[in-house]
Design a protein around this motif. Sequence first.
Motif, PDB file in Angstrom:
ATOM      1  N   SER A 169       0.835  -1.197   0.000  1.00 28.85           N
ATOM      2  CA  SER A 169       0.000   0.000   0.000  1.00 28.85           C
ATOM      3  C   SER A 169       0.871   1.248   0.000  1.00 28.85           C
ATOM      4  O   SER A 169       2.087   1.193   0.203  1.00 28.85           O
ATOM      5  CB  SER A 169      -0.918   0.002   1.229  1.00 28.85           C
ATOM      6  OG  SER A 169      -0.163   0.259   2.404  1.00 28.85           O
ATOM      7  N   ILE A 170       0.235   2.388  -0.188  1.00 25.88           N
ATOM      8  CA  ILE A 170       0.945   3.665  -0.234  1.00 25.88           C
ATOM      9  C   ILE A 170       1.631   3.967   1.094  1.00 25.88           C
ATOM     10  O   ILE A 170       2.592   4.749   1.157  1.00 25.88           O
ATOM     11  CB  ILE A 170      -0.035   4.801  -0.611  1.00 25.88           C
ATOM     12  CG1 ILE A 170       0.708   6.107  -0.942  1.00 25.88           C
ATOM     13  CG2 ILE A 170      -1.054   5.013   0.515  1.00 25.88           C
ATOM     14  CD1 ILE A 170       1.547   6.044  -2.173  1.00 25.88           C
ATOM     15  N   ASN A 175       6.469   0.584  -1.212  1.00 23.84           N
ATOM     16  CA  ASN A 175       5.729   1.154  -2.335  1.00 23.84           C
ATOM     17  C   ASN A 175       6.553   2.321  -2.884  1.00 23.84           C
ATOM     18  O   ASN A 175       7.140   3.085  -2.114  1.00 23.84           O
ATOM     19  CB  ASN A 175       4.359   1.639  -1.850  1.00 23.84           C
ATOM     20  CG  ASN A 175       3.505   2.230  -2.962  1.00 23.84           C
ATOM     21  OD1 ASN A 175       3.873   3.214  -3.596  1.00 23.84           O
ATOM     22  ND2 ASN A 175       2.344   1.644  -3.179  1.00 23.84           N
ATOM     23  N   LEU A 178       3.288   5.567  -5.158  1.00 23.81           N
ATOM     24  CA  LEU A 178       2.107   5.756  -5.989  1.00 23.81           C
ATOM     25  C   LEU A 178       0.973   4.847  -5.518  1.00 23.81           C
ATOM     26  O   LEU A 178       1.214   3.719  -5.085  1.00 23.81           O
ATOM     27  CB  LEU A 178       2.418   5.455  -7.454  1.00 23.81           C
ATOM     28  CG  LEU A 178       3.430   6.386  -8.142  1.00 23.81           C
ATOM     29  CD1 LEU A 178       3.714   5.876  -9.545  1.00 23.81           C
ATOM     30  CD2 LEU A 178       2.921   7.822  -8.181  1.00 23.81           C
ATOM     31  N   PHE A 179      -0.250   5.357  -5.600  1.00 20.15           N
ATOM     32  CA  PHE A 179      -1.415   4.533  -5.300  1.00 20.15           C
ATOM     33  C   PHE A 179      -1.574   3.455  -6.377  1.00 20.15           C
ATOM     34  O   PHE A 179      -1.268   3.676  -7.545  1.00 20.15           O
ATOM     35  CB  PHE A 179      -2.677   5.389  -5.231  1.00 20.15           C
ATOM     36  CG  PHE A 179      -2.798   6.209  -3.986  1.00 20.15           C
ATOM     37  CD1 PHE A 179      -3.290   5.649  -2.817  1.00 20.15           C
ATOM     38  CD2 PHE A 179      -2.409   7.538  -3.979  1.00 20.15           C
ATOM     39  CE1 PHE A 179      -3.404   6.400  -1.659  1.00 20.15           C
ATOM     40  CE2 PHE A 179      -2.514   8.307  -2.830  1.00 20.15           C
ATOM     41  CZ  PHE A 179      -3.005   7.737  -1.662  1.00 20.15           C
ATOM     42  N   ILE A 180      -2.070   2.273  -5.948  1.00 20.25           N
ATOM     43  CA  ILE A 180      -2.332   1.181  -6.873  1.00 20.25           C
ATOM     44  C   ILE A 180      -3.815   1.182  -7.225  1.00 20.25           C
ATOM     45  O   ILE A 180      -4.670   1.073  -6.335  1.00 20.25           O
ATOM     46  CB  ILE A 180      -1.931  -0.178  -6.267  1.00 20.25           C
ATOM     47  CG1 ILE A 180      -0.482  -0.142  -5.756  1.00 20.25           C
ATOM     48  CG2 ILE A 180      -2.124  -1.288  -7.290  1.00 20.25           C
ATOM     49  CD1 ILE A 180       0.553   0.115  -6.825  1.00 20.25           C
ATOM     50  N   SER A 181      -4.123   1.317  -8.491  1.00 18.19           N
ATOM     51  CA  SER A 181      -5.513   1.356  -8.950  1.00 18.19           C
ATOM     52  C   SER A 181      -6.043  -0.064  -9.141  1.00 18.19           C
ATOM     53  O   SER A 181      -5.307  -1.049  -9.019  1.00 18.19           O
ATOM     54  CB  SER A 181      -5.593   2.127 -10.265  1.00 18.19           C
ATOM     55  OG  SER A 181      -6.931   2.194 -10.729  1.00 18.19           O
ATOM     56  N   GLU A 230      -7.422  11.725  -9.275  1.00 19.90           N
ATOM     57  CA  GLU A 230      -6.783  11.483  -7.985  1.00 19.90           C
ATOM     58  C   GLU A 230      -5.265  11.586  -8.063  1.00 19.90           C
ATOM     59  O   GLU A 230      -4.570  11.290  -7.092  1.00 19.90           O
ATOM     60  CB  GLU A 230      -7.188  10.108  -7.461  1.00 19.90           C
ATOM     61  CG  GLU A 230      -8.693   9.964  -7.236  1.00 19.90           C
ATOM     62  CD  GLU A 230      -9.065   8.598  -6.719  1.00 19.90           C
ATOM     63  OE1 GLU A 230      -8.155   7.766  -6.504  1.00 19.90           O
ATOM     64  OE2 GLU A 230     -10.267   8.353  -6.510  1.00 19.90           O
ATOM     65  N   GLN A 233      -1.494   7.252 -10.637  1.00 25.41           N
ATOM     66  CA  GLN A 233      -1.697   5.936 -10.046  1.00 25.41           C
ATOM     67  C   GLN A 233      -1.062   4.875 -10.938  1.00 25.41           C
ATOM     68  O   GLN A 233      -0.901   5.076 -12.146  1.00 25.41           O
ATOM     69  CB  GLN A 233      -3.184   5.627  -9.863  1.00 25.41           C
ATOM     70  CG  GLN A 233      -3.894   6.518  -8.865  1.00 25.41           C
ATOM     71  CD  GLN A 233      -5.340   6.081  -8.640  1.00 25.41           C
ATOM     72  OE1 GLN A 233      -5.966   5.469  -9.500  1.00 25.41           O
ATOM     73  NE2 GLN A 233      -5.860   6.384  -7.464  1.00 25.41           N
TER      74      GLN A 233
END
Length: 394
Positions: A169-170, A175, A178-181, A230, A233
């Motif tokens: 996770s962020i 990590n 970056l956020f994972i979509s 957002e 990602q």
Amino acid sequence: MKNVLLASYIIVFFSQFAVADNSFIHNVDVRGNTGSDVRGFTEYQKLQGSIFGEIEVHWQSESTNNSFTTTLFGRMDSLDSERTHADIREFMWLYYTDSWEIKAGIGKVFWGVTESAHRVDIINQTDSVETPDGEAKLGQPMINWSGIYHWGTVDAFVLPYFRERTLASIDSPLNIGLFISDAIYESDKKQEHTDYALRYSQTVGVWDLGLSYFKGTDRAPVLAPVVNSEGIQLVPYYLQIEQAGLEVQATLGSWLWKLEAIHQENDRRNYAALTAGFEYTLISIADSAKDLGLLVELHRDSRNGQADDPLQHDLFVGARLTFNDISDTAFLVGVIQDLTDSDSRLAFIEASRRMGDDWTVSLDGRMYLSETPENIIYGLRKADHITLEATYHF
């Protein structure tokens, strides 16, 4: 949900044997482990702690050629929400004869012979939040038939459901920021796509040989950066592939010569990759009980700098020290050097030791060294860490 439904079908099937076998309870073997770990990150000056547990229940029939194994795993993590998870590692019924056997349920299968990478190992999805080395695997729904002949062993697999790779996770330093979509798929069936695999294996003298074929959803996603409302990602994209694999290991005295090679075809690009090398063991060094194994492996990928795999043109050098004592003390150290970028390398150390009859203590350290923004491991250059783990076995 698919795993739960599949497990329910197997429980009903398995219960028929439990009712018929009067010695059911006496044939059940229960074992497992529980423990905790703490991971320290040098750059971030923060600690990540977790507790975990695994239990395995195995039943073997006395009156029929049937067995059943269940392995359940769970972890709670203080920092990474994705690392807090539970998984059915195994939920497998087995029926066997002298010349063939069949398994159905959720299981784990390992293919490969090399130390620093397992290119041909494609049945199970990687549980990457467990360990950064990719050794931990998620349970895979499957039906597996094996034929055992004098000319070799044939394994056929039907894999009716795909499991996405777990990614940090962020909140985790592992990590890259970056956020994972949500994942997208080349197949319109997405996780419902049925995959197939076939493998032949045989031992001839000093040679161990494996030939494999896989058709289905690639276990390794392509991580594509996408800009949306957002921000930036990473979107995991799962290709449909066909992959042929080769494993070879030769045992020549103190030498182990190893090779893993694959050729993969997909709609984006066909490519070949291999890992090849050796392990040479020095027995009873300095007239002691200790053995020292020296490991060297070369990695090549025909995609070169366009590969998603960091092992494109790299050299692994390592040493394994085995004490052969009552505590099973062992150390493994290694360095993977990028041969096209002298400023990029990965170094690691692994150590383990039994404490008494029930406890194991292990240490795992990782260093990600890169000064080149184009290099895959550059995003992890601040994620150097050491993990100390204590496990109680029962």
